[in-house]
Scaffold this motif. Structure first.
Motif, short mmCIF file in Angstrom:
data_model
loop_
_atom_site.label_atom_id
_atom_site.label_comp_id
_atom_site.label_asym_id
_atom_site.label_seq_id
_atom_site.Cartn_x
_atom_site.Cartn_y
_atom_site.Cartn_z
N GLU A 103 -8.61 14.37 -3.20
CA GLU A 103 -8.05 13.66 -4.35
C GLU A 103 -7.32 12.39 -3.92
OE1 GLU A 103 -8.54 14.00 -7.60
OE2 GLU A 103 -10.02 15.45 -6.89
N ALA A 104 -6.68 12.43 -2.76
CA ALA A 104 -6.03 11.23 -2.25
C ALA A 104 -7.07 10.17 -1.88
CB ALA A 104 -5.17 11.58 -1.03
N VAL A 105 -8.17 10.62 -1.32
CA VAL A 105 -9.25 9.69 -0.99
C VAL A 105 -9.81 9.06 -2.25
CG1 VAL A 105 -11.57 9.51 -0.02
CG2 VAL A 105 -9.86 10.90 1.14
N ARG A 106 -10.01 9.87 -3.27
CA ARG A 106 -10.54 9.35 -4.55
C ARG A 106 -9.57 8.34 -5.16
NH1 ARG A 106 -14.51 10.41 -8.12
NH2 ARG A 106 -15.30 12.00 -6.67
N GLN A 107 -8.29 8.65 -5.10
CA GLN A 107 -7.30 7.73 -5.64
C GLN A 107 -7.36 6.38 -4.92
OE1 GLN A 107 -3.39 9.43 -5.83
NE2 GLN A 107 -2.41 7.51 -6.40
N ASP A 108 -7.52 6.41 -3.59
CA ASP A 108 -7.66 5.17 -2.83
C ASP A 108 -8.92 4.42 -3.23
OD1 ASP A 108 -5.34 5.57 -1.44
OD2 ASP A 108 -6.29 6.22 0.42
N ALA A 109 -10.02 5.15 -3.37
CA ALA A 109 -11.30 4.51 -3.69
C ALA A 109 -11.29 3.85 -5.06
CB ALA A 109 -12.44 5.54 -3.61
N LEU A 110 -10.50 4.38 -5.97
CA LEU A 110 -10.44 3.83 -7.32
C LEU A 110 -9.31 2.83 -7.51
CD1 LEU A 110 -11.09 7.12 -9.37
CD2 LEU A 110 -12.74 5.37 -8.64
N ALA A 144 -10.40 4.22 2.08
CA ALA A 144 -11.34 5.22 1.57
C ALA A 144 -12.74 5.00 2.15
CB ALA A 144 -11.40 5.16 0.05
N ALA A 145 -13.11 3.75 2.37
CA ALA A 145 -14.46 3.45 2.85
C ALA A 145 -14.70 3.95 4.27
CB ALA A 145 -14.70 1.94 2.79
N LYS A 146 -13.64 4.24 5.02
CA LYS A 146 -13.80 4.77 6.38
C LYS A 146 -14.14 6.25 6.39
CE LYS A 146 -10.18 1.62 8.06
NZ LYS A 146 -8.82 1.56 8.63
N GLU A 147 -14.00 6.91 5.25
CA GLU A 147 -14.20 8.35 5.19
C GLU A 147 -15.68 8.70 5.33
OE1 GLU A 147 -11.94 10.86 4.91
OE2 GLU A 147 -10.34 9.38 5.12
N HIS A 148 -16.01 9.53 6.31
CA HIS A 148 -17.40 9.91 6.53
C HIS A 148 -17.93 10.84 5.44
CE1 HIS A 148 -17.56 8.81 11.06
NE2 HIS A 148 -16.49 8.25 10.51
N GLY A 149 -17.03 11.56 4.79
CA GLY A 149 -17.46 12.54 3.79
C GLY A 149 -17.28 12.07 2.36
N LEU A 150 -17.23 10.79 2.12
CA LEU A 150 -17.05 10.26 0.78
C LEU A 150 -18.17 10.76 -0.14
CD1 LEU A 150 -14.84 8.21 -0.12
CD2 LEU A 150 -16.60 6.45 0.00
N PRO A 151 -17.85 11.30 -1.32
CA PRO A 151 -18.88 11.85 -2.20
C PRO A 151 -19.81 10.75 -2.74
CG PRO A 151 -16.75 11.86 -3.29
CD PRO A 151 -16.49 11.47 -1.88
N PRO A 152 -21.00 11.16 -3.23
CA PRO A 152 -22.02 10.18 -3.65
C PRO A 152 -21.56 9.18 -4.69
CG PRO A 152 -22.99 12.37 -3.48
CD PRO A 152 -21.52 12.54 -3.28
N VAL A 193 0.83 -1.22 0.00
CA VAL A 193 0.00 0.00 0.00
C VAL A 193 0.85 1.26 0.00
CG1 VAL A 193 -1.92 -1.15 1.15
CG2 VAL A 193 -0.21 0.02 2.54
N HIS A 194 2.16 1.11 -0.15
CA HIS A 194 3.05 2.28 -0.15
C HIS A 194 2.66 3.24 -1.27
CE1 HIS A 194 6.68 4.72 -0.11
NE2 HIS A 194 6.95 4.19 1.08
N PRO A 195 2.61 4.54 -0.99
CA PRO A 195 2.14 5.49 -2.00
C PRO A 195 3.06 5.64 -3.21
CG PRO A 195 2.95 6.63 -0.04
CD PRO A 195 2.87 5.18 0.31
N ALA A 196 4.30 5.17 -3.12
CA ALA A 196 5.23 5.35 -4.24
C ALA A 196 4.96 4.39 -5.39
CB ALA A 196 6.67 5.19 -3.75
N TRP A 197 4.22 3.32 -5.15
CA TRP A 197 3.95 2.35 -6.23
C TRP A 197 2.94 2.91 -7.23
CZ3 TRP A 197 7.46 -1.18 -5.95
CH2 TRP A 197 7.80 -1.83 -4.77
N SER A 198 3.11 2.53 -8.47
CA SER A 198 2.04 2.73 -9.45
C SER A 198 1.05 1.58 -9.25
CB SER A 198 2.59 2.70 -10.87
OG SER A 198 3.06 1.39 -11.20
#
Length: 470
Positions: free
Chosen positions: A303-310, A320-328, A268-273
């Protein structure tokens, strides 16, 4: 002083019946006041602690001569916190200590915060005997953010160490305890360390668990990060694998580590593609706790949350699923995710989690905090009668939430092999009157039967009429 558990264990059947009436939504206000004035302690405990209360009853509790009775209101999670705050200057330390301690909650769920002015008064006027660390759970997010710059020093101190000495590695070294203790652990994990301290941890006969402590310390030099990435202890390598400053050579080595948990951590390291991440042989665990997580004090970058969700990685989607403010759009996408952890974490944490997701999650997830799903606003009721014969007693109990469950089914389930199922159906409003009357004299279910809203006001008054006046 007896504990709440001792108070309840010593309560006889008539007292437990009164406790049930105290919880009954059909019980009128004047009867609640009568119970407060004249009922035994166990019934007053349930009344003051385990339900929301009308304003007049709150007023009476605050003016009640018994400190125990007032203390139960101080621990009540159901009333408005502003009502509990009225006890902030109570004459009895026992009541003040219970207000500071706050309502009992499960898991990571925080009680609703006290008003900021009440918290400030607690922090500035309560003795150490009355003030415990759990008061922090009752801070509002606004107050938490304001702690470092709050004008009152005693309040500011709850924002963490602000003294510049804590940022000085030399001062930290000179004040580091040389024996195992919480202060030493806190320092090795969080505060800036000199090279001397780091080398001391790395040199035998240093305690091996201390390498685990420093592995996540932000001040760790790059060469030590590299050294610990090859440590023989897999716990150390796992912690190092989470560091964002991990070098590419270390990342590649950890990606093929013999320990699955190390490969998972570095995956899950952020440096990986996404392509590189997919090439790592990681295993996603399903035996984790998929529960509630408090909303972050400082929101993550959208944007970081969206990247995780996708992401193609389930662990990132779980984050990302733990985020209370996740967009619709991301809420809808993750609600259909093929990973159980993603779906359940979304159901546990998102305020707009749909009814279908909540029910599916409860049916599929049997781990800790499963019951929290039942508290979500959109959890369905209609159609749950169809689960009355389910093999899982927690699922059978769902039928008690359905107002349309047939009376004969309700009655049958008051005799269920599982105690929890029997209890919830003893409260069902479609329980036949004859069975309800029978349960009012049942040692096990009397409290639940007395809390059944099907009891009419006349029946409630009759049950309370024999209560002796104090």
């Amino acid at each position: 002083m007896p504990t709440p558990e001792q108070i309840w264990d010593e309560a006889d059947l008539p007292t437990r019946r009164l406790a049930g009436l105290a919880l009954n939504p059909s019980t009128p206000e004047d009867v609640l006041l009568r119970l407060l004035a004249d009922a035994p302690l166990a019934a007053r405990m349930v009344l003051c602690r385990d339900r929301d209360l009308p304003e007049a009853v709150v007023d009476a509790v605050i003016g009640h001569p018994d400190a125990y009775t007032r203390s139960f209101l101080a621990r009540n999670p159901h009333v408005d916190p502003a009502q509990r705050a009225r006890l902030v200057d109570d004459k009895d330390w026992f009541v003040r200590a219970h207000l500071s301690g706050g309502p009992r909650t499960t898991g990571l769920i925080r009680p609703r915060p006290l008003p900021d002015e009440t918290v400030v008064r607690i922090l500035t006027t309560y003795s150490d005997e009355e003030l415990g660390n759990s008061v922090y759970m009752q801070f509002s997010d606004e107050l938490r953010r304001a702690l470092p710059t709050h004008p009152e020093p005693k309040v500011r101190a709850w924002g963490g160490p602000l003294d510049e000495k804590y940022e000085d590695p030399v001062w930290v070294e000179n004040n580091l305890p040389d024996h195992p203790c919480h202060a030493r652990t806190f320092t090795l994990v969080n505060l800036p360390l000199t090279r001397t301290v780091v080398d001391g941890v790395l040199t035998p006969p240093a305690r091996p668990q201390e390498r685990r402590m420093i592995a996540g310390n932000p001040s760790l030099p790059a060469d030590v990060v590299a050294l610990l990435s090859a440590d023989p202890d897999p716990e150390v390598r796992e912690r190092i694998a989470h560091r964002e400053d991990l070098g590419p050579d270390e990342r590649r080595a950890l990606a093929v580590d013999p320990e699955p948990k190390v490969r998972l951590a570095v995956s899950v390291h952020p440096a990986w593609s996404e392509e590189e991440r997919a090439g790592i042989d990681y295993e996603v665990p399903l035996d984790r706790d998929f529960g509630f997580y408090p909303e972050a004090l400082w929101p993550r970058d959208p944007e970081a949350v969206r990247q995780d969700a996708l992401s193609g990685h389930p662990m990132l989607r779980r984050r990302a699923a733990k985020e209370h403010g996740l967009p619709p759009d991301l809420l809808a996408r993750l609600a259909e995710d093929d990973d159980l952890g993603v779906r359940v974490l979304l159901a546990q944490n998102h305020p707009d989690a749909p009814a279908e997701l909540l029910l599916r999650s409860f049916l599929e997830y049997t781990g800790p905090e499963r019951e929290h799903l039942l508290t979500r606003p959109a959890f369905p009721t209609d159609g749950l009668a169809g689960y009355a014969d389910h093999a899982d007693p927690a699922v059978r109990a769902l039928a008690a939430r359905d107002p349309g469950t047939a009376p004969e089914v309700v009655e049958r389930l008051t005799r269920d092999p599982d105690a929890g199922v029997r209890a919830v159906f003893a409260r069902h409003p479609r329980l036949p009157a004859a069975r309800l009357a029978e349960l009012l004299d049942d040692e096990e279910l009397v409290q639940h039967a007395a809390a059944n809203p099907a009891l009419g006001v006349d029946a409630i008054r009759e049950l309370v009429a024999a209560l002796p006046v104090r």
